[in-house]
Design a protein around this motif. Structure first.
Motif, short mmCIF file in Angstrom:
data_model
loop_
_atom_site.label_atom_id
_atom_site.label_comp_id
_atom_site.label_asym_id
_atom_site.label_seq_id
_atom_site.Cartn_x
_atom_site.Cartn_y
_atom_site.Cartn_z
N VAL A 51 45.27 27.31 41.93
CA VAL A 51 46.20 26.16 40.73
C VAL A 51 47.65 27.28 40.79
CG1 VAL A 51 45.95 26.48 38.65
CG2 VAL A 51 43.55 26.09 39.80
N HIS A 52 47.52 28.48 40.88
CA HIS A 52 49.20 28.79 40.36
C HIS A 52 49.86 28.98 41.85
CE1 HIS A 52 48.59 28.34 36.14
NE2 HIS A 52 47.61 29.23 36.34
N LYS A 63 34.26 36.15 45.39
CA LYS A 63 34.71 35.17 44.68
C LYS A 63 35.87 35.54 43.82
CE LYS A 63 30.64 36.51 41.72
NZ LYS A 63 29.65 36.84 41.55
N ILE A 65 39.36 36.11 41.10
CA ILE A 65 39.53 36.00 40.01
C ILE A 65 40.88 36.24 39.91
CG2 ILE A 65 39.71 37.43 37.97
CD1 ILE A 65 36.60 38.44 40.28
N CYS A 66 41.53 35.72 38.91
CA CYS A 66 43.44 34.92 38.80
C CYS A 66 43.86 35.59 37.63
CB CYS A 66 43.88 34.07 39.39
SG CYS A 66 43.48 33.22 41.07
N GLU A 67 44.82 35.77 37.54
CA GLU A 67 46.18 36.20 35.60
C GLU A 67 45.64 37.75 35.67
OE1 GLU A 67 48.23 34.67 34.24
OE2 GLU A 67 47.58 33.07 36.86
N ILE A 70 43.45 38.96 32.94
CA ILE A 70 42.71 38.33 32.91
C ILE A 70 41.28 39.40 34.12
CG2 ILE A 70 40.97 36.65 33.33
CD1 ILE A 70 42.86 34.95 32.39
N TYR A 74 38.47 41.91 33.96
CA TYR A 74 37.16 42.04 34.19
C TYR A 74 36.81 42.67 34.87
CZ TYR A 74 34.25 40.36 38.58
OH TYR A 74 33.61 39.88 39.58
N GLU A 77 34.67 45.26 32.33
CA GLU A 77 33.74 44.72 32.47
C GLU A 77 32.21 44.91 33.47
OE1 GLU A 77 34.55 40.65 31.11
OE2 GLU A 77 35.46 41.38 29.17
N VAL A 78 33.11 44.81 34.96
CA VAL A 78 32.14 44.78 35.85
C VAL A 78 31.88 45.99 36.02
CG1 VAL A 78 31.70 44.30 38.21
CG2 VAL A 78 32.64 42.92 36.92
N TYR B 90 32.69 37.25 35.21
CA TYR B 90 32.96 36.44 36.51
C TYR B 90 32.94 34.81 35.88
CZ TYR B 90 34.30 33.23 39.87
OH TYR B 90 35.34 32.72 40.74
N LYS B 92 33.45 34.94 32.72
CA LYS B 92 33.71 34.78 30.74
C LYS B 92 35.19 34.89 31.55
CE LYS B 92 32.68 38.07 28.66
NZ LYS B 92 32.19 39.24 27.75
N ALA B 93 35.30 35.80 32.87
CA ALA B 93 36.96 35.15 33.05
C ALA B 93 37.97 34.13 33.68
CB ALA B 93 37.17 36.62 35.03
N ARG B 96 38.52 32.39 30.71
CA ARG B 96 39.82 33.32 30.24
C ARG B 96 40.91 32.21 30.71
NH1 ARG B 96 37.98 38.89 29.00
NH2 ARG B 96 37.09 39.16 26.72
N PHE B 97 40.72 32.25 32.05
CA PHE B 97 42.06 31.88 33.52
C PHE B 97 42.26 30.25 33.16
CE2 PHE B 97 43.85 30.78 37.50
CZ PHE B 97 43.72 29.69 37.06
N TRP B 98 41.24 29.50 32.48
CA TRP B 98 41.31 28.28 32.21
C TRP B 98 41.68 27.47 30.76
CZ3 TRP B 98 42.56 24.75 35.04
CH2 TRP B 98 41.94 24.67 36.87
N ASP B 100 44.08 30.32 29.54
CA ASP B 100 45.24 30.71 30.07
C ASP B 100 46.24 29.79 30.88
OD1 ASP B 100 47.37 32.18 32.65
OD2 ASP B 100 47.16 32.93 30.28
N PHE B 101 45.40 29.05 31.54
CA PHE B 101 46.25 28.35 31.93
C PHE B 101 46.36 26.81 30.89
CE2 PHE B 101 46.77 24.58 34.75
CZ PHE B 101 46.14 23.62 34.65
#
Lengths: 231, 219
Positions: A51-52, A63, A65-67, A70, A74, A77-78, B90, B92-93, B96-98, B100-101
């Motif tokens: 996407v970015h 898996k 995770i972006c941004e 965020i 994450y 939380e993990v 995961y 949740k993230a 949040r990503f979408w 933010d998009f």
């Protein structure tokens, strides 16, 4: 946890990339740092963040995770056995998130504007940067409640969000011949910055000012279309 | 715990609407205070001195600002009813990503559709459609962005639906023709009382925009 369970795709000069690295360090999580080349994007990056197409990307058990912010939430939380990065109280969390958004959307936007602006426009951006620091000084007083960090005794979300810009702040001070963090105007932040940069979780990932300064000259030359200076 | 909840808002704001939807989803009683943005109240200026913008949620006297920060706050305080975010970190993230998009891509482009003309407007329309096609891809065959249940990403996006007639009329295009799944999703959301009661009528938003353009000499 095995080292290759956690990867960070990034670039050493990027303040955004520093953020997940600091968070992983706080949690004592081993990870593999995959450095992206300056002017080309790896297949892995394009696959992980279609996407970015930007760094940082955290890849956890394959898996993505972006941004950056965020990713930091994450990580918090993990890896719950490590120290907490976000405050536990929902109101304090909202305050940290509010100021993190302010730093990204308003304050750093002014810092970036400063990079390429000239004359009157440059003075306007500089004023905005300094005004922003005054607001952050006040926020520091309220959030820290007399303790070392925005997060209290330990580095928290807002420390990471704002602290990751300190190397670029120092470069901006040198390039523009100004003092942005000032003992007279922002005494709280001056001491906080020293503590943040000296912290074990931060030291190894914060670029040296001189190295970043050279990089910023390289970047400026590239943007002007001139051949980069020889390293 | 006794909760005193006040919302400072402005009826056409899609950001304010997000908070209205969130409060309704949780069944929270609150006092709605309409702001005149040409003449901001002392309360607003005191509660949001940094941005001086709505929405502001005032919970037991303490302000929370920025719509998605507020929605997350509401979700965390009133955590036992209708959670907005998945519990798994995961997913949740991912939500949040979408959200933010949506924050990064929708508002500025959408605004240009009604606020500009000619080439600038055409570029904005193209970007708007591209963005919503990406969102359609993310929605896929799910009833909601949150999956089986309405959640954080749905809240972030659905409030723009009240402005669709405005975008379509000024932009002279049909969002349904370009992104039918988005319209189907929006109509599904509108069947929820929390959404239907929080979003103004699309024609009212259009009338407001026509008035606003005249008032600010944007025609």
């Amino acid at each position: 946890m095995a080292k290759n369970d956690v990867k960070v795709l990034g670039a050493w000069p990027s303040p955004y990339v520093m953020r997940p690295r600091i968070a992983l360090n706080i949690k004592s999580v081993n990870y593999e740092f995959l450095e992206e080349k300056f002017d080309s994007k790896s297949e892995l990056l394009l696959q992980s963040n279609p996407v970015h197409k930007k760094v940082p990307v955290l890849i956890h058990d394959d898996k993505p995770i972006c941004e950056s912010m965020i990713i930091v939430e994450y990580i918090d939380e993990v890896w719950t056995s490590g120290p907490s990065i976000l405050p536990s109280d929902p109101y304090d969390r909202a305050i940290h998130r509010f100021w993190a958004a302010y730093v990204d959307e308003k304050w750093f936007a002014a810092m970036k504007g400063l990079r390429s602006a000239q004359g009157e426009e440059r003075k306007a951006f500089l004023d905005r940067v300094i005004e922003g620091l005054a607001l952050l000084e006040e926020a520091f007083g309220k959030c820290s409640k007399g303790k070392a960090f925005f997060g209290g005794d330990r580095i928290g979300l807002l420390d990471i969000a704002f602290g990751s810009f300190l190397a670029w702040l120092k470069v901006t001070e040198k390039v523009n011949g100004v003092k942005l963090l000032d003992e007279a105007k922002t005494p709280g932040l001056v001491k906080w910055a020293e503590r943040f940069c000296a912290d074990a979780a931060v030291k190894s990932v914060m670029p040296e000012t001189e190295k970043l300064l050279e990089f910023s000259k390289f970047l400026a030359a590239k943007m002007k279309g001139a051949p980069p200076p020889k390293n | 715990m006794a909760h005193e909840v006040v919302l400072l808002d402005f009826w056409p704001s899609m950001f304010g609407m997000r908070v209205r939807v969130a409060l309704a989803e949780k069944g929270i009683k609150y006092e709605y205070k309409e702001e005149d943005l040409r003449n901001k109240s002392p309360l607003l200026l005191k509660m949001n001195p940094i941005h001086k913008k709505i929405p502001v949620l005032i919970h037991n006297g303490k302000p929370v600002c920025e719509s998605l920060v507020i929605v997350q706050y509401i979700d965390e305080v009133w955590k036992d009813k209708n959670p907005f975010l998945p519990s798994d970190p995961y997913h949740k993230a991912h939500s949040r990503f979408w959200a933010d998009f949506i924050e990064q891509k929708v508002y500025d482009t959408a605004r240009k559709i009604w606020a500009t003309k000619g080439e600038e407007q055409e570029v904005a329309k193209k970007e708007f459609i591209e963005t919503f096609k990406i969102l359609e891809g993310e929605l896929g065959e799910k009833p909601f962005f949150g999956g089986e249940t309405f959640g954080f990403v749905d809240i972030a996006l659905i409030t723009f639906y009240s402005w669709f007639y405005t975008y379509e009329t000024f932009g002279n295009f049909s969002i349904e023709a370009e992104c039918p799944k988005i319209i189907a999703w929006a109509k599904r959301c509108m069947q929820k009382e929390s959404v239907a009661n929080s979003l103004p009528d699309q024609k009212k938003i259009y009338e407001f925009t026509v008035w606003m353009k005249k008032y600010f000499g944007m025609d």
